[in-house]
Enzyme design. Sequence first.
Site, PDB file in Angstrom:
ATOM      1  N   SER A 131       0.833  -1.199   0.000  1.00  0.00           N
ATOM      2  CA  SER A 131       0.000   0.000   0.000  1.00  0.00           C
ATOM      3  C   SER A 131       0.868   1.249   0.000  1.00  0.00           C
ATOM      4  O   SER A 131       1.974   1.248   0.568  1.00  0.00           O
ATOM      5  CB  SER A 131      -0.868  -0.022   1.263  1.00  0.00           C
ATOM      6  N   TYR A 156      -1.892  -1.146  10.892  1.00  0.00           N
ATOM      7  CA  TYR A 156      -2.137  -1.731   9.570  1.00  0.00           C
ATOM      8  C   TYR A 156      -0.987  -1.384   8.622  1.00  0.00           C
ATOM      9  O   TYR A 156      -0.414  -2.245   7.957  1.00  0.00           O
ATOM     10  CB  TYR A 156      -3.478  -1.228   8.996  1.00  0.00           C
ATOM     11  N   LYS A 160       2.109  -3.788   6.723  1.00  0.00           N
ATOM     12  CA  LYS A 160       2.516  -3.831   5.301  1.00  0.00           C
ATOM     13  C   LYS A 160       4.026  -3.600   5.170  1.00  0.00           C
ATOM     14  O   LYS A 160       4.708  -4.258   4.396  1.00  0.00           O
ATOM     15  CB  LYS A 160       1.758  -2.768   4.491  1.00  0.00           C
TER      16      LYS A 160
HETATM   17  P1  NAD Z   1     -10.885  -7.363   1.425  1.00  0.00           P
HETATM   18  O1  NAD Z   1     -11.086  -7.356   2.894  1.00  0.00           O
HETATM   19  O2  NAD Z   1     -12.053  -7.211   0.553  1.00  0.00           O
HETATM   20  O3  NAD Z   1     -10.101  -8.690   1.002  1.00  0.00           O
HETATM   21  C1  NAD Z   1      -9.187  -9.336   1.843  1.00  0.00           C
HETATM   22  C2  NAD Z   1      -9.619 -10.783   1.941  1.00  0.00           C
HETATM   23  O4  NAD Z   1      -8.727 -11.509   2.786  1.00  0.00           O
HETATM   24  C3  NAD Z   1     -11.018 -10.936   2.548  1.00  0.00           C
HETATM   25  O5  NAD Z   1     -11.797 -11.711   1.659  1.00  0.00           O
HETATM   26  C4  NAD Z   1     -10.779 -11.667   3.864  1.00  0.00           C
HETATM   27  O6  NAD Z   1     -11.852 -12.540   4.189  1.00  0.00           O
HETATM   28  C5  NAD Z   1      -9.484 -12.394   3.583  1.00  0.00           C
HETATM   29  N1  NAD Z   1      -8.675 -12.705   4.761  1.00  0.00           N
HETATM   30  C6  NAD Z   1      -8.301 -11.875   5.765  1.00  0.00           C
HETATM   31  N2  NAD Z   1      -7.534 -12.520   6.643  1.00  0.00           N
HETATM   32  C7  NAD Z   1      -7.386 -13.792   6.182  1.00  0.00           C
HETATM   33  C8  NAD Z   1      -6.714 -14.924   6.653  1.00  0.00           C
HETATM   34  N3  NAD Z   1      -6.014 -14.904   7.802  1.00  0.00           N
HETATM   35  N4  NAD Z   1      -6.778 -16.076   5.936  1.00  0.00           N
HETATM   36  C9  NAD Z   1      -7.487 -16.119   4.789  1.00  0.00           C
HETATM   37  N5  NAD Z   1      -8.157 -15.074   4.297  1.00  0.00           N
HETATM   38  C10 NAD Z   1      -8.103 -13.913   4.988  1.00  0.00           C
HETATM   39  O7  NAD Z   1      -9.788  -6.242   1.093  1.00  0.00           O
HETATM   40  P2  NAD Z   1      -9.260  -5.730  -0.311  1.00  0.00           P
HETATM   41  O8  NAD Z   1      -9.610  -4.309  -0.423  1.00  0.00           O
HETATM   42  O9  NAD Z   1      -9.640  -6.660  -1.389  1.00  0.00           O
HETATM   43  O10 NAD Z   1      -7.694  -5.803  -0.053  1.00  0.00           O
HETATM   44  C11 NAD Z   1      -6.877  -6.852  -0.543  1.00  0.00           C
HETATM   45  C12 NAD Z   1      -5.449  -6.608  -0.119  1.00  0.00           C
HETATM   46  O11 NAD Z   1      -5.016  -5.367  -0.649  1.00  0.00           O
HETATM   47  C13 NAD Z   1      -5.270  -6.513   1.406  1.00  0.00           C
HETATM   48  O12 NAD Z   1      -4.040  -7.128   1.734  1.00  0.00           O
HETATM   49  C14 NAD Z   1      -5.203  -5.023   1.648  1.00  0.00           C
HETATM   50  O13 NAD Z   1      -4.469  -4.711   2.805  1.00  0.00           O
HETATM   51  C15 NAD Z   1      -4.486  -4.554   0.393  1.00  0.00           C
HETATM   52  N6  NAD Z   1      -4.755  -3.144   0.081  1.00  0.00           N
HETATM   53  C16 NAD Z   1      -6.049  -2.724  -0.063  1.00  0.00           C
HETATM   54  C17 NAD Z   1      -6.314  -1.381  -0.329  1.00  0.00           C
HETATM   55  C18 NAD Z   1      -7.722  -0.895  -0.495  1.00  0.00           C
HETATM   56  O14 NAD Z   1      -7.954   0.296  -0.475  1.00  0.00           O
HETATM   57  N7  NAD Z   1      -8.726  -1.746  -0.664  1.00  0.00           N
HETATM   58  C19 NAD Z   1      -5.247  -0.474  -0.466  1.00  0.00           C
HETATM   59  C20 NAD Z   1      -3.933  -0.940  -0.326  1.00  0.00           C
HETATM   60  C21 NAD Z   1      -3.702  -2.289  -0.049  1.00  0.00           C
HETATM   61  C1  UD1 Z   2      -7.065   4.797   3.696  1.00  0.00           C
HETATM   62  C2  UD1 Z   2      -6.069   4.371   4.750  1.00  0.00           C
HETATM   63  C3  UD1 Z   2      -4.845   3.777   4.093  1.00  0.00           C
HETATM   64  C4  UD1 Z   2      -5.268   2.636   3.181  1.00  0.00           C
HETATM   65  C5  UD1 Z   2      -6.286   3.179   2.177  1.00  0.00           C
HETATM   66  C6  UD1 Z   2      -6.802   2.139   1.264  1.00  0.00           C
HETATM   67  C7  UD1 Z   2      -6.435   5.908   6.638  1.00  0.00           C
HETATM   68  C8  UD1 Z   2      -5.840   6.978   7.485  1.00  0.00           C
HETATM   69  N1  UD1 Z   2      -5.700   5.504   5.587  1.00  0.00           N
HETATM   70  O1  UD1 Z   2      -6.447   5.743   2.858  1.00  0.00           O
HETATM   71  O2  UD1 Z   2      -3.962   3.276   5.070  1.00  0.00           O
HETATM   72  O3  UD1 Z   2      -4.154   2.104   2.514  1.00  0.00           O
HETATM   73  O4  UD1 Z   2      -7.392   3.714   2.891  1.00  0.00           O
HETATM   74  O5  UD1 Z   2      -7.603   1.234   1.967  1.00  0.00           O
HETATM   75  O6  UD1 Z   2      -7.538   5.428   6.901  1.00  0.00           O
HETATM   76  N2  UD1 Z   2     -12.735  10.965   3.519  1.00  0.00           N
HETATM   77  C9  UD1 Z   2     -13.752  11.798   3.928  1.00  0.00           C
HETATM   78  N3  UD1 Z   2     -14.878  11.232   4.462  1.00  0.00           N
HETATM   79  C10 UD1 Z   2     -15.037   9.887   4.603  1.00  0.00           C
HETATM   80  C11 UD1 Z   2     -13.987   9.047   4.172  1.00  0.00           C
HETATM   81  C12 UD1 Z   2     -12.845   9.623   3.651  1.00  0.00           C
HETATM   82  O7  UD1 Z   2     -13.659  13.015   3.815  1.00  0.00           O
HETATM   83  O8  UD1 Z   2     -16.086   9.443   5.110  1.00  0.00           O
HETATM   84  C13 UD1 Z   2     -11.538  11.575   2.908  1.00  0.00           C
HETATM   85  C14 UD1 Z   2     -10.246  11.285   3.648  1.00  0.00           C
HETATM   86  O9  UD1 Z   2      -9.985  12.229   4.627  1.00  0.00           O
HETATM   87  C15 UD1 Z   2      -9.224  11.293   2.502  1.00  0.00           C
HETATM   88  C16 UD1 Z   2     -10.024  10.784   1.300  1.00  0.00           C
HETATM   89  O10 UD1 Z   2     -11.389  10.984   1.627  1.00  0.00           O
HETATM   90  O11 UD1 Z   2      -8.819  12.609   2.222  1.00  0.00           O
HETATM   91  C17 UD1 Z   2      -9.795   9.321   0.997  1.00  0.00           C
HETATM   92  O12 UD1 Z   2     -10.027   8.573   2.191  1.00  0.00           O
HETATM   93  P1  UD1 Z   2     -10.037   6.975   2.201  1.00  0.00           P
HETATM   94  O13 UD1 Z   2     -10.914   6.471   1.114  1.00  0.00           O
HETATM   95  O14 UD1 Z   2     -10.358   6.535   3.590  1.00  0.00           O
HETATM   96  O15 UD1 Z   2      -8.556   6.574   1.820  1.00  0.00           O
HETATM   97  P2  UD1 Z   2      -7.173   7.064   2.486  1.00  0.00           P
HETATM   98  O16 UD1 Z   2      -7.375   7.815   3.726  1.00  0.00           O
HETATM   99  O17 UD1 Z   2      -6.364   7.686   1.412  1.00  0.00           O
END
Ligand code: NAD
Ligand code: UD1
Length: 365
Positions: A131, A156, A160
């Site tokens: 991330s 979190y 990572k």
């Molecule tokens: P998500 O929660 O939808 O998917 C993660 C999946 O992992 C879920 O289906 C959950 O049930 C499964 N899981 C969690 N712990 C587990 C375990 N111990 N064993 C087996 N399965 C397990 O989240 P996502 O948004 O699809 O994210 C996927 C990956 O990308 C994650 O590692 C997350 O940290 C990373 N990531 C997500 C974002 C984002 O904004 N969505 C941003 C940066 C990184």
């Molecule tokens: C968040 C996480 C980051 C993670 C990423 C993807 C935090 C501090 N950071 O990033 O670690 O990798 O999600 O999952 O949570 N916002 C509002 N109102 C809301 C929600 C968000 O104003 O109800 C604003 C936030 O302040 C930010 C932007 O929208 O400026 C995006 O927020 P969000 O979608 O939560 O992502 P990040 O904060 O960038």
Amino acid sequence: MKLLVTGATGYIGSHAVLELLEAGHEVVGVDNLSNSSRESLRRVEALTGKAVPFVQADIRDRGAMAAVLNAGGPADGARAFDAVMHFAGLKAVGESTEQPVAYYENNVAGTLSLLDAMESAGVRRMIFSSSATVYGDPQSVPIAETTPVGSPSNPYGFSKLMIEQILRDLAAADPRWSVALLRYFNPVGAHSSGRIGEDPQGVPNNLVPYISQVAVGRREALSIFGDDYPTPDGTGVRDYIHVVDLARGHVRALEFLVNAGVGQTDPSGQSPRAAGDQAPANCPVWNLGTGRGYSVREAVAAFEKASGRTIPVRVAPRRPGDIAACYADPTLAREQLGWEAEHGLEAMMRDAWRWQRQNPQGYEG
Ligand code: NAD
Ligand code: UD1
């Protein structure tokens, strides 16, 4: 190629499975269903007309993971796995500050047990979901991969960062391994069919799922977390990336690791170090972002245009740990992977809205 995908039923995992199948790869999915529904992969199967064998298991269960990985091997009469795409993990930032041990246990210890199981099965190629949070509060934007990693503001983010370090050390120690660290910016949107998408449990933490639930009438108004940031309109600026573009970036990273022979060819028995930094060449890092930042107000306006609905907003205090602006320099992925994001903000919001409208209560609706 044949892939094991952890976190396969989750938001990004399910989109990646779909893109892998469309690109002609074979997939086995694993998930403990702690934050997702089995239904997502059924829909992927329906969309692609291809089967996705699914194993409900926890990545911390080393025995179960080794069994899955070995069952894919030639001793079993099946084709061996070529790689693991590792999405499984917990990702709620606020929750991670309340339950740090659970986050380190699940994300860090879970990855260690998975790596151990992979080693036992001789599967030494991984694509890891990192991330942009590892950059912490960057000195300047856009953020290139050469930017030093910072200090994330929560457990979190640290999980990572720790996993990245473990994977770098592993790659440096053993040239047979190849690992891609993919640093996502802000994944949003959904598949254009509207059949799979993001289905957060409880109150959404992230912006686009929250806006979507306001639009569909599940929440009253969006709280904008601060309008006094040093950005053009005072609200936070982020690099939103369409989840389908993100998923395709994974397919490209996989192909790069395989086609460039990363981790397979070094005859000296030493992992080559990349020039100029400490990252071993068998552990490349790529930002997956668009390179464009949009403010919260711009995101709201784009969603309103895509949905034809008004999103009531109120300005609230800043959210602890938030930064003013964060967007990628995506040049490296373009040059090395031949990948760049194709969807703009309008398409992201259109697809987020289509998913939400067609599935107002998510998969269980
Ligand atoms: P998500 O929660 O939808 O998917 C993660 C999946 O992992 C879920 O289906 C959950 O049930 C499964 N899981 C969690 N712990 C587990 C375990 N111990 N064993 C087996 N399965 C397990 O989240 P996502 O948004 O699809 O994210 C996927 C990956 O990308 C994650 O590692 C997350 O940290 C990373 N990531 C997500 C974002 C984002 O904004 N969505 C941003 C940066 C990184
Ligand atoms: C968040 C996480 C980051 C993670 C990423 C993807 C935090 C501090 N950071 O990033 O670690 O990798 O999600 O999952 O949570 N916002 C509002 N109102 C809301 C929600 C968000 O104003 O109800 C604003 C936030 O302040 C930010 C932007 O929208 O400026 C995006 O927020 P969000 O979608 O939560 O992502 P990040 O904060 O960038």
